[in-house]
Design an enzyme around this catalytic site. Structure first.
Site, PDB file in Angstrom:
ATOM      1  N   GLU A 354       0.807  -1.018  -0.210  1.00  0.00           N
ATOM      2  CA  GLU A 354      -0.007  -0.106  -0.047  1.00  0.00           C
ATOM      3  C   GLU A 354       0.778   1.346   0.046  1.00  0.00           C
ATOM      4  O   GLU A 354       0.608   2.019   0.824  1.00  0.00           O
ATOM      5  CB  GLU A 354      -1.118   0.049   1.261  1.00  0.00           C
ATOM      6  N   GLU A 459      -6.249 -10.527  -1.299  1.00  0.00           N
ATOM      7  CA  GLU A 459      -7.237 -10.355   0.066  1.00  0.00           C
ATOM      8  C   GLU A 459      -8.411  -9.986  -0.206  1.00  0.00           C
ATOM      9  O   GLU A 459      -9.234  -9.070  -0.016  1.00  0.00           O
ATOM     10  CB  GLU A 459      -6.677  -8.962   0.852  1.00  0.00           C
TER      11      GLU A 459
HETATM   12  C1  XIL Z   1      -6.364  -5.850   8.204  1.00  0.00           C
HETATM   13  C2  XIL Z   1      -6.915  -7.064   9.218  1.00  0.00           C
HETATM   14  O1  XIL Z   1      -7.681  -7.873   8.654  1.00  0.00           O
HETATM   15  C3  XIL Z   1      -7.188  -6.420  10.620  1.00  0.00           C
HETATM   16  O2  XIL Z   1      -7.517  -7.597  11.399  1.00  0.00           O
HETATM   17  C4  XIL Z   1      -6.373  -5.375  11.153  1.00  0.00           C
HETATM   18  O3  XIL Z   1      -7.002  -4.867  12.323  1.00  0.00           O
HETATM   19  C5  XIL Z   1      -6.170  -4.074  10.306  1.00  0.00           C
HETATM   20  O4  XIL Z   1      -5.490  -4.929   9.150  1.00  0.00           O
HETATM   21  N1  XIL Z   1      -4.816  -4.301   3.836  1.00  0.00           N
HETATM   22  C6  XIL Z   1      -3.810  -5.448   4.084  1.00  0.00           C
HETATM   23  C7  XIL Z   1      -4.287  -6.101   5.281  1.00  0.00           C
HETATM   24  O5  XIL Z   1      -2.888  -5.277   3.618  1.00  0.00           O
HETATM   25  O6  XIL Z   1      -3.124  -6.258   6.044  1.00  0.00           O
HETATM   26  C8  XIL Z   1      -5.278  -5.602   6.235  1.00  0.00           C
HETATM   27  O7  XIL Z   1      -5.931  -6.585   7.058  1.00  0.00           O
HETATM   28  C9  XIL Z   1      -6.679  -5.058   5.486  1.00  0.00           C
HETATM   29  C10 XIL Z   1      -6.320  -4.187   4.293  1.00  0.00           C
END
Ligand code: XIL
Length: 688
Positions: A354, A459
């Site tokens: 990101e 994701e």
């Molecule tokens: C999220 C997790 O799912 C949550 O449990 C945590 O509180 C915050 O992070 N992008 C990413 C992930 O790369 O690591 C994130 O995961 C969601 C967005």
């Protein structure tokens, strides 16, 4: 004897009386104690039997409990003072078990020298502790600020706490704390225990998709150690890859205590710890499940101390050279640990996560960028390549990476890294909705592949639309998306793994959006059936209770003479009807005050989804161009671009095919600058 006996009886009477009063006092004390016990979580009960918390700290600290080992609570002059905080998460807890299964409103009056404080909920769900922010407030003004928000507490939650923490370690003051149930109260003791579905006969995604790509899911480490084995059994059955949802992120593996214990040793090479991952990694090894390393360099979930002189957040940022050394050694330590202990288990690493800003044309501001400069991404990949074992693929990972602007920016940043041979793949996260254009997603995949890289969907979760057919519509979208993934793979797109971000809705980080494949009891959602049907070729069955959408195709016409309009402002624009220089009649619509070019005037055209429309309107603006565009996330297909600039009225007339497959759809007017514009005689009607 008589006298004697009288004495005796007197003594006996007095003793009995004394004993009786002792018993009375004791029982009173016990009942007071019992009452205190009942209220030891500080929850009061109103006249309707509904629990609430309302504390002003006039009489001691009440139910407040210190959060953090060193944290101290004291009460003075109606303020709760929270001191001795050594970590940002240290603060104060309030028990919340009486509110399980309810929606509550939580409020706190907070003051602190820390820039922000937040009010959050902690709870255990299926053996995993979860933390959700309820509200955040700017607290450093010197005055009390009110932080508040509403939150639904899952029926399956246990060990619930409301808590207050801060962005830094300065003291926190709390003047008031309140919790009130919103809507009807559900007594948690009446809630049924969750019965898990029998998963034995479920089709297996990893087998069904074996010819195309690996099928992964994100899990917390507690799935393996949890006494509730339902979750890990489902993971083992369905998936052949995992990502740790949180526990391999910088804030979970960077070891503060060890790093500060010996600066001469750790100043250039922060200490790392991995013990908490062992059980799950051993499990993966044993079951042939491969792991995505998520994530090395990220702006979020990275401890603040990493960036500071002596790892002390009260000191300055380190300089570029030292930060680069810390980055290099940290990456080196992680790869060395992975290769020594789990060779062959990690198939990929998200080296940078990101880095591109929302909206997409620049890098996101973050400490890495501030200290090292824009080349921090290149450097991270350079180091990763230097230490990564052969065969482990290095990824850039981002959300909204299918959106045109962000996609193009990502590609620009990755080009030199790809040319240097330091990156292998792009992770498209896929936190999307059913309005996301599937074609755009696939097109972006191809463009990343054109850099000579592989792609992973890393994701995936797809918010369930909030309508009568939400469950089915979500399933249809999953089905369409996976069909597109299969087609892309067949046509040569190097899609190597698709990972869903969790398994069941109640454990999702976006639980309110129900974005995953399985329901809370692990029963199959239509989403799961849609993914299965995409590969087996079966038809997804419409449910018997499907509510057909009735499209209102009545004509939209507004001349603004009565001061009314059917649309509304888009983002921060202001829309109204005025009488200055209308196209005809005495009034026209004006749209002003936008701070971004996409602020504008939005009109709901859901009635025309899947139909051909005829439109006409008059527009004037000082902006060089005014545009009419469909609001489809990630695509924003433009229908008309009108050369305005002169601020003279221009008449527009045309036809357009409104795409099908959307429950709701809007179109909007915007300018290419943030100049205001006027509209008149807007007509939208069915063309057929
Ligand atoms: C999220 C997790 O799912 C949550 O449990 C945590 O509180 C915050 O992070 N992008 C990413 C992930 O790369 O690591 C994130 O995961 C969601 C967005």
């Amino acid at each position: 004897m008589k006298e004697e006996s009288g004495k005796v009886s007197n003594i006996t009477n007095r003793t009995i009386l004394k004993l009786l009063s002792l018993v009375l006092v004791l029982s009173m004390a016990l009942s007071v104690l019992a009452a205190c016990n009942k209220n030891d979580d500080g929850v009061q009960i109103d006249e309707n039997g509904v629990p609430y918390i309302d504390i002003s700290f006039e009489k001691g600290k009440g139910p407040a409990i210190a959060r953090g080992d060193s944290t101290k609570l004291e009460v003075k002059d109606g303020e709760l003072k929270i001191t001795n905080r050594t970590d940002a998460w240290n603060g104060v807890n309030f028990k919340g078990d009486k509110f399980i299964g309810n929606k509550v409103q939580v409020k706190a009056s907070v003051k602190s020298a820390n820039p922000t404080c937040s009010l959050s909920l902690q709870y255990d769900l299926a053996g995993t502790t979860a933390y959700t922010t309820i509200g955040t407030g700017n607290t450093s003004s010197g005055y009390y600020s009110q932080i508040q928000g509403e939150i639904e507490i899952s029926e399956q939650a246990e060990n619930v706490f409301f808590y207050i923490e801060a962005s830094g370690v300065d003291d926190i003051y709390v003047k008031e704390f309140e919790v009130h149930v919103v809507g009807d109260y559900v007594d948690p003791s009446t809630l049924a225990k969750l019965e898990y579905a029998n998963i034995a006969d479920y089709p297996e995604l990893k087998t069904l998709y074996a010819d195309y790509f690996k099928f992964g899911c994100a899990i917390p480490t507690t799935f393996v150690s949890n006494k509730n084995q339902n979750y890990i059994e489902l993971v083992t059955k369905e998936f052949n890859a995992i990502t740790f949802e949180n526990e391999l992120k910088p804030d979970s593996i960077l070891d503060y205590e060890t790093s500060v214990s010996d600066l001469s040793k750790y100043n250039e090479s922060p200490a790392v710890k991995f013990d908490h991952l062992k059980e799950t990694l051993d499990y993966c090894k044993e079951h042939g499940i491969v792991v995505r390393g998520h994530t090395l360099v990220w702006y979020s979930q990275t401890p603040a101390w990493l960036y500071h002189v002596d790892y002390d957040i009260n000191k300055d940022f380190v300089d570029r050279d030292l930060m680069l050394k810390r980055m290099e050694n940290y990456i080196k330590s992680v790869f060395e640990w992975a290769q020594t202990n789990y060779p062959g288990v990690f198939y990929a690493w998200d080296v940078v996560n990101e880095a591109v800003a929302d909206g997409g044309s620049i890098l996101r501001d973050c400490e890495w960028k501030q200290i090292i400069g824009d080349d921090y991404i290149e450097k991270a990949f350079e180091y990763a390549r230097k230490y990564a074992p052969d065969g482990v693929k290095l990824f850039y990972n981002d959300y909204n990476s299918y959106q045109n602007g962000k996609r193009d920016t990502i590609i620009e940043y990755l080009k030199p890294i790809a040319a240097a041979g330091n990156i292998d793949g792009v992770g498209m996260q896929g936190h999307i909705s059913t309005a996301t254009g599937v074609d755009y997603f696939i097109e972006a995949m191809k463009m990343y592949a054109d850099l000579g890289l592989v792609v992973n969907v890393t994701e995936l979760d797809i918010s369930m639309p909030n309508n009568n057919n939400g469950e089915y519509d979500q399933g249809v979208y999953f089905n369409k998306l996976f069909k597109a993934f299969i087609d892309a793979k067949k046509s040569g797109v190097p899609l190597e793994c698709v990972t869903v971000w969790g398994i069941c809705d109640n454990l999702s980080w976006k639980s309110a959006d129900k974005p995953l494949l399985f329901a809370d009891d692990l029963s199959q959602k239509t989403a799961f059936k849609g993914v299965v049907a995409a590969v087996t070729g079966e038809e997804l069955q419409k449910p018997a209770d499907y509510v057909e959408i009735v499209r209102d195709t009545s004509t939209i016409y507004e001349d603004y003479e009565d001061g009314k309009f059917v649309g509304g402002p888009r983002f921060s624009a202001t829309v109204g009807v005025g009488d200055s220089d209308p196209f005809d009649g005495s009034k026209s619509l004006f749209c002003t005050g936008g701070v971004d070019t996409y602020d504008g005037y939005s009109v709901d055209i859901s009635g025309f989804v899947g139909k051909k429309i005829h439109y006409s309107f008059a527009v004037r603006s000082a902006a060089p161009q005014t545009k009419m565009t469909l609001d489809i996330d990630g695509e924003w297909p433009n229908i008309e671009t009108i050369t305005t600039g002169s601020d003279e009225w221009i008449e527009v007339d045309g036809y357009c095919d409104v795409p099908g497959g959307y429950d709701t759809l809007t179109l909007y007017f915007e300018t290419t600058t943030t100049d205001s514009f006027n509209l008149d005689n807007l007509l939208i009607e069915l063309a057929e």
